[in-house]
Motif scaffolding. Structure first.
Motif, PDB file in Angstrom:
ATOM      1  N   LEU A   1       0.810  -1.223   0.000  1.00  0.00           N
ATOM      2  CA  LEU A   1       0.000   0.000   0.000  1.00  0.00           C
ATOM      3  C   LEU A   1       0.839   1.267   0.000  1.00  0.00           C
ATOM      4  N   GLN A   2       2.125   1.160   0.306  1.00  0.00           N
ATOM      5  CA  GLN A   2       3.007   2.327   0.241  1.00  0.00           C
ATOM      6  C   GLN A   2       3.076   2.923  -1.157  1.00  0.00           C
ATOM      7  N   PHE A   3       2.774   2.104  -2.161  1.00  0.00           N
ATOM      8  CA  PHE A   3       2.992   2.515  -3.546  1.00  0.00           C
ATOM      9  C   PHE A   3       1.726   3.065  -4.214  1.00  0.00           C
ATOM     10  N   THR A   4       0.687   3.299  -3.430  1.00  0.00           N
ATOM     11  CA  THR A   4      -0.558   3.826  -3.977  1.00  0.00           C
ATOM     12  C   THR A   4      -1.091   4.932  -3.069  1.00  0.00           C
ATOM     13  N   ASP A   5      -1.953   5.755  -3.640  1.00  0.00           N
ATOM     14  CA  ASP A   5      -2.646   6.778  -2.867  1.00  0.00           C
ATOM     15  C   ASP A   5      -4.126   6.657  -3.220  1.00  0.00           C
ATOM     16  N   LEU A   6      -4.823   5.809  -2.495  1.00  0.00           N
ATOM     17  CA  LEU A   6      -6.210   5.508  -2.825  1.00  0.00           C
ATOM     18  C   LEU A   6      -7.140   6.616  -2.332  1.00  0.00           C
ATOM     19  N   THR A   7      -8.115   6.949  -3.165  1.00  0.00           N
ATOM     20  CA  THR A   7      -9.103   7.984  -2.856  1.00  0.00           C
ATOM     21  C   THR A   7     -10.479   7.479  -3.276  1.00  0.00           C
ATOM     22  N   PRO A   8     -11.544   8.246  -2.985  1.00  0.00           N
ATOM     23  CA  PRO A   8     -12.879   7.847  -3.454  1.00  0.00           C
ATOM     24  C   PRO A   8     -13.001   7.786  -4.978  1.00  0.00           C
ATOM     25  N   GLU A   9     -12.047   8.364  -5.688  1.00  0.00           N
ATOM     26  CA  GLU A   9     -12.059   8.294  -7.151  1.00  0.00           C
ATOM     27  C   GLU A   9     -11.369   7.045  -7.685  1.00  0.00           C
ATOM     28  N   SER A  10     -10.722   6.296  -6.817  1.00  0.00           N
ATOM     29  CA  SER A  10      -9.980   5.113  -7.252  1.00  0.00           C
ATOM     30  C   SER A  10     -10.920   3.956  -7.576  1.00  0.00           C
TER      31      SER A  10
ATOM     32  N   VAL B   1      -6.146   1.109 -10.430  1.00  0.00           N
ATOM     33  CA  VAL B   1      -5.091   0.322  -9.780  1.00  0.00           C
ATOM     34  C   VAL B   1      -5.431  -1.157  -9.888  1.00  0.00           C
ATOM     35  N   VAL B   2      -4.431  -1.963 -10.229  1.00  0.00           N
ATOM     36  CA  VAL B   2      -4.539  -3.419 -10.130  1.00  0.00           C
ATOM     37  C   VAL B   2      -3.475  -3.888  -9.137  1.00  0.00           C
ATOM     38  N   PHE B   3      -3.930  -4.498  -8.046  1.00  0.00           N
ATOM     39  CA  PHE B   3      -3.016  -5.097  -7.066  1.00  0.00           C
ATOM     40  C   PHE B   3      -2.812  -6.550  -7.478  1.00  0.00           C
TER      41      PHE B   3
ATOM     42  N   GLY C   1      -7.347   1.974 -17.070  1.00  0.00           N
ATOM     43  CA  GLY C   1      -7.449   3.129 -17.937  1.00  0.00           C
ATOM     44  C   GLY C   1      -6.137   3.871 -18.013  1.00  0.00           C
ATOM     45  N   PRO C   2      -6.024   4.863 -18.905  1.00  0.00           N
ATOM     46  CA  PRO C   2      -4.813   5.686 -19.002  1.00  0.00           C
ATOM     47  C   PRO C   2      -4.473   6.303 -17.646  1.00  0.00           C
ATOM     48  N   GLY C   3      -3.207   6.244 -17.302  1.00  0.00           N
ATOM     49  CA  GLY C   3      -2.762   6.745 -16.009  1.00  0.00           C
ATOM     50  C   GLY C   3      -2.878   5.744 -14.887  1.00  0.00           C
ATOM     51  N   GLY C   4      -3.390   4.549 -15.185  1.00  0.00           N
ATOM     52  CA  GLY C   4      -3.541   3.525 -14.153  1.00  0.00           C
ATOM     53  C   GLY C   4      -2.212   2.923 -13.736  1.00  0.00           C
ATOM     54  N   THR C   5      -2.247   2.212 -12.612  1.00  0.00           N
ATOM     55  CA  THR C   5      -1.029   1.634 -12.044  1.00  0.00           C
ATOM     56  C   THR C   5      -1.197   0.141 -11.825  1.00  0.00           C
ATOM     57  N   HIS C   6      -0.230  -0.620 -12.291  1.00  0.00           N
ATOM     58  CA  HIS C   6      -0.175  -2.069 -12.083  1.00  0.00           C
ATOM     59  C   HIS C   6       0.854  -2.345 -10.997  1.00  0.00           C
ATOM     60  N   VAL C   7       0.379  -2.739  -9.807  1.00  0.00           N
ATOM     61  CA  VAL C   7       1.257  -3.011  -8.675  1.00  0.00           C
ATOM     62  C   VAL C   7       1.484  -4.521  -8.601  1.00  0.00           C
TER      63      VAL C   7
ATOM     64  N   VAL D   1       6.981  -4.446  -6.493  1.00  0.00           N
ATOM     65  CA  VAL D   1       7.371  -4.244  -5.095  1.00  0.00           C
ATOM     66  C   VAL D   1       8.111  -5.450  -4.526  1.00  0.00           C
ATOM     67  N   LEU D   2       8.467  -6.411  -5.373  1.00  0.00           N
ATOM     68  CA  LEU D   2       9.184  -7.585  -4.901  1.00  0.00           C
ATOM     69  C   LEU D   2      10.630  -7.244  -4.551  1.00  0.00           C
ATOM     70  N   GLY D   3      11.274  -8.144  -3.828  1.00  0.00           N
ATOM     71  CA  GLY D   3      12.672  -7.939  -3.467  1.00  0.00           C
ATOM     72  C   GLY D   3      12.836  -6.813  -2.461  1.00  0.00           C
ATOM     73  N   PRO D   4      13.923  -6.044  -2.576  1.00  0.00           N
ATOM     74  CA  PRO D   4      14.210  -5.015  -1.574  1.00  0.00           C
ATOM     75  C   PRO D   4      13.379  -3.743  -1.732  1.00  0.00           C
ATOM     76  N   THR D   5      12.634  -3.618  -2.840  1.00  0.00           N
ATOM     77  CA  THR D   5      11.921  -2.373  -3.117  1.00  0.00           C
ATOM     78  C   THR D   5      10.992  -1.973  -1.980  1.00  0.00           C
ATOM     79  N   MET D   6      10.238  -2.934  -1.469  1.00  0.00           N
ATOM     80  CA  MET D   6       9.267  -2.654  -0.420  1.00  0.00           C
ATOM     81  C   MET D   6       9.941  -2.130   0.843  1.00  0.00           C
TER      82      MET D   6
END
Length: 338
Positions: free
Chosen positions: A136-145, A219-221, A237-243, A275-280
């Motif tokens: 969850l560190q890698f996302t900023d979820l809002t009511p628009e998500s 966002v896709v987790f 959609g455009p601007g989306g994030t694949h975690v 986010v695998l490995g040391p990234t997290m």
């Protein structure tokens, strides 16, 4: 005491329930009377003899297991006396020993538990919850998500759904089979679909068009990869994030995380975070990022924001627990109860 021992790497049947000597805590360690022991997918790989991220395979025979909760029943030299009798949870690290009625670990790894937190749920938080907070560190979820959670009936998927709903996001949870789909729906997902139905992406598109003003996923987790992961990414959609945090799915790219080239990402208009490995841990920062994420997960539970899903097996049935986990026949965190 009784413990699960592995004398030879191989199938789940190699896990045997035996009587063995109780361990003694060394300096700086405590002994824990185990009330719940976590089973991780990594445990099944280690059982097969696959080293994975560990520096080396354990020497045999070994007692598997790295996540435990219970009561401190003996102190090693130098451990403050106040720990004796405390309800605790700990991730015991690379040292195995969790699948047992008693185990030892460093006092520095302990977290004291409140009286109202179930031991099995605590085990889920110390491993699965820690990972969830890292993701969850890698996302900023809002009511628009608009969030898609493959494997939403699993331990991490359950917590991701709960967190996203608390932030007001629209959550679409994927699961395999009617029972798991019902569990995802009960967990609060706005839409729960069966990824075994080839038409599930159309079901999601119809829902978003009719119920969410034709919005696209943001966002896709993705902890599964495979065909389900790829189909979920196609809904971004455009601007989306694949975690990306795993690859348990089947189909395309089976056995590896689902990744795209820079050109493919540009063509899709999306970004990807692995986010695998040391990234997290690098993202968590601090002197002890593992403990930082553990504390964050326990805090979410203390405030009622996280309610882990747990599936319990008797300690003696560790082999059955491994088989169920490998065959995707579980819901939530798998926990052994001595």
């Amino acid at each position: 005491m009784h413990a699960i021992r592995l004398h030879a790497f191989g199938p789940a049947e190699n896990l045997t329930y035996e009587e063995t000597a109780a361990p003694e805590p060394a300096q700086g360690q405590v002994r824990v009377a185990v009330a719940a022991a976590g089973v991780h997918l990594l445990d099944t790989a280690l059982r097969e003899g696959m080293q994975g991220p560990l520096p080396e395979l354990p020497s045999l025979p070994t007692v598997p297991g790295r996540e435990v909760a219970g009561t401190v029943d003996k102190l090693g030299e130098g451990v403050p006396a106040h720990w004796l009798g405390k309800r605790v949870v700990a991730h015991i690290g690379f040292a195995p020993g969790g699948y047992a009625e008693q185990t030892v670990t460093e006092a520095s790894r302990l977290h004291e538990l409140p009286a109202d937190l179930d031991f099995a749920e605590a085990v889920a938080l110390i491993g699965t919850g820690r990972t969830t907070m890292g993701i969850l560190q890698f996302t900023d979820l809002t009511p628009e998500s608009v969030v898609i959670v493959p494997a939403a009936a699993g331990g991490i998927g359950t917590l991701l759904t709960q967190y996203a709903k608390r932030r007001g996001a629209t959550v679409i949870g994927l699961a395999g089979g009617p029972e798991k789909v019902a569990r995802v729906r009960a967990n609060g997902a706005d839409l729960a679909v069966d990824y075994k139905n080839p038409a599930w992406p159309d079901e999601v598109r119809t829902y978003l068009k009719e119920q969410r003003d034709d919005r696209r996923a943001t966002v896709v987790f993705d902890g599964v990869g495979g065909d389900a992961g790829l189909a979920a990414v196609d809904l971004l959609g455009p601007g989306g994030t694949h975690v990306v945090f795993g690859w348990s799915g089947k189909g395309l790219h089976d056995g590896e995380a689902l990744t795209f080239t820079e050109e493919e990402l540009a063509e899709r208009g999306i970004s990807q975070v692995n986010v695998l490995g040391p990234t997290m841990m690098q993202k968590a920062g601090g002197d002890n990022p593992v403990r930082t994420l553990e504390l964050a997960a326990l805090a979410e539970a203390a405030t009622g924001h996280f309610t882990p899903a747990v599936q319990r097996f008797p300690l003696a049935d560790a082999a059955a627990a491994h088989r169920a986990l490998e065959n995707r026949g579980t819901m939530g965190k798998v926990v052994l109860i001595p």
